[in-house]
Design a protein around this motif. Structure first.
Motif, PDB file in Angstrom:
ATOM      1  N   SER A   1       0.874  -1.455  -0.083  1.00 39.24           N
ATOM      2  CA  SER A   1       0.104  -0.117  -0.141  1.00 39.24           C
ATOM      3  C   SER A   1       0.782   1.252   0.018  1.00 39.24           C
ATOM      4  N   ALA A   2       1.787   1.214   0.580  1.00 35.44           N
ATOM      5  CA  ALA A   2       2.910   2.476   0.902  1.00 35.44           C
ATOM      6  C   ALA A   2       3.387   2.718  -0.535  1.00 35.44           C
ATOM      7  N   ALA A   3       3.789   1.668  -1.153  1.00 37.07           N
ATOM      8  CA  ALA A   3       4.597   1.723  -2.547  1.00 37.07           C
ATOM      9  C   ALA A   3       3.477   2.401  -3.359  1.00 37.07           C
ATOM     10  N   ILE A   4       2.570   1.958  -3.494  1.00 33.16           N
ATOM     11  CA  ILE A   4       1.197   2.533  -4.409  1.00 33.16           C
ATOM     12  C   ILE A   4       1.002   3.805  -4.010  1.00 33.16           C
ATOM     13  N   GLU A   5       0.685   4.069  -2.732  1.00 28.55           N
ATOM     14  CA  GLU A   5       0.380   5.456  -2.122  1.00 28.55           C
ATOM     15  C   GLU A   5       1.423   6.431  -2.661  1.00 28.55           C
ATOM     16  N   SER A   6       2.611   6.195  -2.508  1.00 30.11           N
ATOM     17  CA  SER A   6       3.793   7.013  -3.011  1.00 30.11           C
ATOM     18  C   SER A   6       3.798   7.105  -4.511  1.00 30.11           C
ATOM     19  N   LEU A   7       3.536   6.234  -5.357  1.00 27.20           N
ATOM     20  CA  LEU A   7       3.372   6.307  -6.594  1.00 27.20           C
ATOM     21  C   LEU A   7       2.359   7.340  -7.067  1.00 27.20           C
ATOM     22  N   ALA A   8       1.316   7.164  -6.413  1.00 23.62           N
ATOM     23  CA  ALA A   8      -0.105   8.005  -6.723  1.00 23.62           C
ATOM     24  C   ALA A   8       0.251   9.477  -6.539  1.00 23.62           C
ATOM     25  N   GLU A   9       0.732   9.639  -4.918  1.00 27.40           N
ATOM     26  CA  GLU A   9       0.974  10.980  -4.848  1.00 27.40           C
ATOM     27  C   GLU A   9       2.013  11.666  -5.469  1.00 27.40           C
ATOM     28  N   ASN A  10       3.141  10.983  -5.784  1.00 22.43           N
ATOM     29  CA  ASN A  10       4.161  11.680  -6.706  1.00 22.43           C
ATOM     30  C   ASN A  10       3.855  11.905  -8.083  1.00 22.43           C
ATOM     31  N   LEU A  11       2.792  10.954  -8.513  1.00 22.58           N
ATOM     32  CA  LEU A  11       2.559  11.520  -9.838  1.00 22.58           C
ATOM     33  C   LEU A  11       2.047  12.874 -10.023  1.00 22.58           C
ATOM     34  N   ASN A  12       1.347  13.102  -9.059  1.00 23.40           N
ATOM     35  CA  ASN A  12       1.018  14.652  -8.924  1.00 23.40           C
ATOM     36  C   ASN A  12       2.079  15.669  -8.724  1.00 23.40           C
ATOM     37  N   ASP A  13       2.941  15.491  -7.563  1.00 20.30           N
ATOM     38  CA  ASP A  13       3.948  16.326  -7.113  1.00 20.30           C
ATOM     39  C   ASP A  13       5.077  16.339  -8.027  1.00 20.30           C
ATOM     40  N   SER A  14       5.394  15.213  -8.628  1.00 22.82           N
ATOM     41  CA  SER A  14       6.702  14.936  -9.421  1.00 22.82           C
ATOM     42  C   SER A  14       6.257  15.113 -10.936  1.00 22.82           C
TER      43      SER A  14
ATOM     44  N   LEU B   1       1.526  27.304 -17.152  1.00 25.57           N
ATOM     45  CA  LEU B   1       0.969  28.543 -16.847  1.00 25.57           C
ATOM     46  C   LEU B   1       2.134  29.799 -16.810  1.00 25.57           C
ATOM     47  N   PHE B   2       3.526  29.357 -16.461  1.00 28.66           N
ATOM     48  CA  PHE B   2       4.283  30.421 -16.117  1.00 28.66           C
ATOM     49  C   PHE B   2       5.602  30.060 -16.672  1.00 28.66           C
ATOM     50  N   GLY B   3       5.732  29.161 -17.434  1.00 24.45           N
ATOM     51  CA  GLY B   3       6.907  28.782 -18.422  1.00 24.45           C
ATOM     52  C   GLY B   3       7.957  28.269 -17.244  1.00 24.45           C
ATOM     53  N   LEU B   4       9.168  28.352 -17.931  1.00 26.96           N
ATOM     54  CA  LEU B   4      10.340  27.660 -16.672  1.00 26.96           C
ATOM     55  C   LEU B   4      10.209  28.117 -15.319  1.00 26.96           C
ATOM     56  N   PRO B   5       9.981  29.462 -15.090  1.00 21.10           N
ATOM     57  CA  PRO B   5       9.891  29.898 -13.760  1.00 21.10           C
ATOM     58  C   PRO B   5       8.815  29.032 -12.936  1.00 21.10           C
ATOM     59  N   GLY B   6       7.732  29.103 -13.513  1.00 21.19           N
ATOM     60  CA  GLY B   6       6.555  28.189 -12.927  1.00 21.19           C
ATOM     61  C   GLY B   6       7.057  26.921 -12.508  1.00 21.19           C
ATOM     62  N   ALA B   7       7.751  26.014 -13.307  1.00 27.29           N
ATOM     63  CA  ALA B   7       8.031  24.684 -12.843  1.00 27.29           C
ATOM     64  C   ALA B   7       9.301  24.591 -12.052  1.00 27.29           C
ATOM     65  N   LEU B   8      10.312  25.468 -12.054  1.00 30.16           N
ATOM     66  CA  LEU B   8      11.317  25.395 -11.297  1.00 30.16           C
ATOM     67  C   LEU B   8      10.897  25.870  -9.796  1.00 30.16           C
ATOM     68  N   VAL B   9      10.333  26.956  -9.731  1.00 26.98           N
ATOM     69  CA  VAL B   9       9.535  27.460  -8.479  1.00 26.98           C
ATOM     70  C   VAL B   9       8.791  26.491  -7.864  1.00 26.98           C
ATOM     71  N   TYR B  10       7.979  25.767  -8.563  1.00 24.40           N
ATOM     72  CA  TYR B  10       7.212  24.869  -7.808  1.00 24.40           C
ATOM     73  C   TYR B  10       7.753  23.804  -7.206  1.00 24.40           C
ATOM     74  N   ARG B  11       8.877  23.320  -8.084  1.00 25.83           N
ATOM     75  CA  ARG B  11       9.751  22.270  -7.477  1.00 25.83           C
ATOM     76  C   ARG B  11      10.346  22.569  -6.313  1.00 25.83           C
ATOM     77  N   ALA B  12      10.881  23.866  -6.091  1.00 27.33           N
ATOM     78  CA  ALA B  12      11.664  24.346  -4.941  1.00 27.33           C
ATOM     79  C   ALA B  12      10.670  24.247  -3.738  1.00 27.33           C
ATOM     80  N   ILE B  13       9.248  24.626  -3.863  1.00 30.32           N
ATOM     81  CA  ILE B  13       8.312  24.554  -2.822  1.00 30.32           C
ATOM     82  C   ILE B  13       7.872  23.390  -2.401  1.00 30.32           C
ATOM     83  N   ASN B  14       7.965  22.484  -3.386  1.00 25.50           N
ATOM     84  CA  ASN B  14       7.607  21.131  -3.122  1.00 25.50           C
ATOM     85  C   ASN B  14       8.717  20.458  -2.159  1.00 25.50           C
ATOM     86  N   THR B  15      10.064  20.797  -2.653  1.00 29.10           N
ATOM     87  CA  THR B  15      11.179  20.183  -1.909  1.00 29.10           C
ATOM     88  C   THR B  15      11.237  20.834  -0.516  1.00 29.10           C
TER      89      THR B  15
END
Length: 294
Positions: A133-146, A156-170
């Motif tokens: 279950s934990a493995a599948i949950e991680s896959l499902a959640e990170n499909l969104n996050d990653s 929406l915002f080009g490269l700044p949007g993608a990289l800033v999102y990644r920073a906030i998620n980190t």
């Protein structure tokens, strides 16, 4: 069409080569910067801790933004190479598959070790169905996050949007915990991540519709435990017909998950990724998002 070219090359890089070297990975840089401040800052009071955590978050976001605009200040073809490199660093399709695939094993201790690499919960006492279950949950959640969310912000915002999102998620992954150390220091990062993931998490749910039909909506309505993260998990449970549970937090109904269900989840993952890639490509090709033009 430049944004489409950058996206196509970044995706090709991801599928063929996977992640950049650790020391050269922007996500690692974000984590190092946040970790350095976290380590040196001595906790004082709720108000000061919140202020320090907010400043930490803003510094990492500013760093990510500065990186993202570098391609606009360098000559051709280095500008394209940097843009492809930074966009690739904001999402992870192949590595997510590889990490989850390692949990498919008949050796419970090997499975436990593999699962511990992709979830933050204590797996030492989990039985085999809960490890699955934990493995599948991680896959499902990170499909969104990653995958879905960073590319949603790229649209929406080009490269700044993608990289800033990644920073906030980190930042959220490092600091967004409800414990004595991070309750206030990590609150800004956690709440900002909640805001940014609100639409992508629900968009991810919609991508499951061709696979689960009305059952997707039924399970979505059961997902009332978290603001965002349980939504993709709920609909993965609906499609697979297995229970997914984080003990003490949430549980979605179904039969006990087995190794073969992790394999099925990975097939579902690739179908949803393919849907998202097609949608993104059409949007970029038709120049629906003029903000991405150079």
């Amino acid at each position: 069409m430049d944004a489409l070219i950058v996206f196509a090359l970044a995706l090709l890089w991801d599928l063929l080569l996977g992640e950049p070297p650790v020391l050269a990975h922007p996500v690692v840089w974000f984590g190092k910067l946040a970790g350095l401040i976290d380590f040196r800052y001595k906790r004082r009071s709720p108000a000061l801790d919140f202020l320090a955590g907010t400043v930490t978050g803003l510094l990492v976001v500013a760093f990510a933004f500065l990186l993202s605009i570098l391609p606009f200040f360098v000559p051709y073809p280095l500008n394209y190479l940097l843009a492809v490199y930074f966009l690739k660093s904001s999402f992870a399709v192949r590595s997510l598959h590889e990490h989850v695939a390692r949990t498919i094993t008949g050796d419970v201790e090997e499975k436990r070790k593999a699962v511990s690499m992709i979830v933050s919960r204590d797996v030492s006492k989990l039985d085999e169905p809960h490890l699955n279950s934990a493995a599948i949950e991680s896959l499902a959640e990170n499909l969104n996050d990653s995958v879905v969310a960073p590319l949603f912000y790229f649209i929406l915002f080009g490269l700044p949007g993608a990289l800033v999102y990644r920073a906030i998620n980190t930042l959220d992954a490092m600091l967004g915990y409800r414990n004595e150390r991070y309750e206030y220091f990590g609150k800004f990062s956690a709440r900002l991540d909640d805001v940014l993931n609100f639409i992508p998490a629900r968009l991810t749910v919609l991508l499951y519709l061709p696979l689960g039909g009305r059952n997707v909506f039924r399970y979505y309505r059961l997902a009332k435990f978290k603001i965002n993260s349980d939504k993709p998990i709920a609909v993965m449970s609906a499609v697979l017909g297995v229970w997914l549970e984080k003990p003490g937090v949430y549980r979605f109904p179904g039969r006990a998950p087995r190794d073969k269900d992790i394999k099925r989840a990975l097939r579902v993952y690739w179908i949803v990724v393919a849907e998202w890639v097609v949608i993104l490509s059409l949007l970029l090709a038709t120049e629906v998002c003029p903000c991405l033009s150079p």
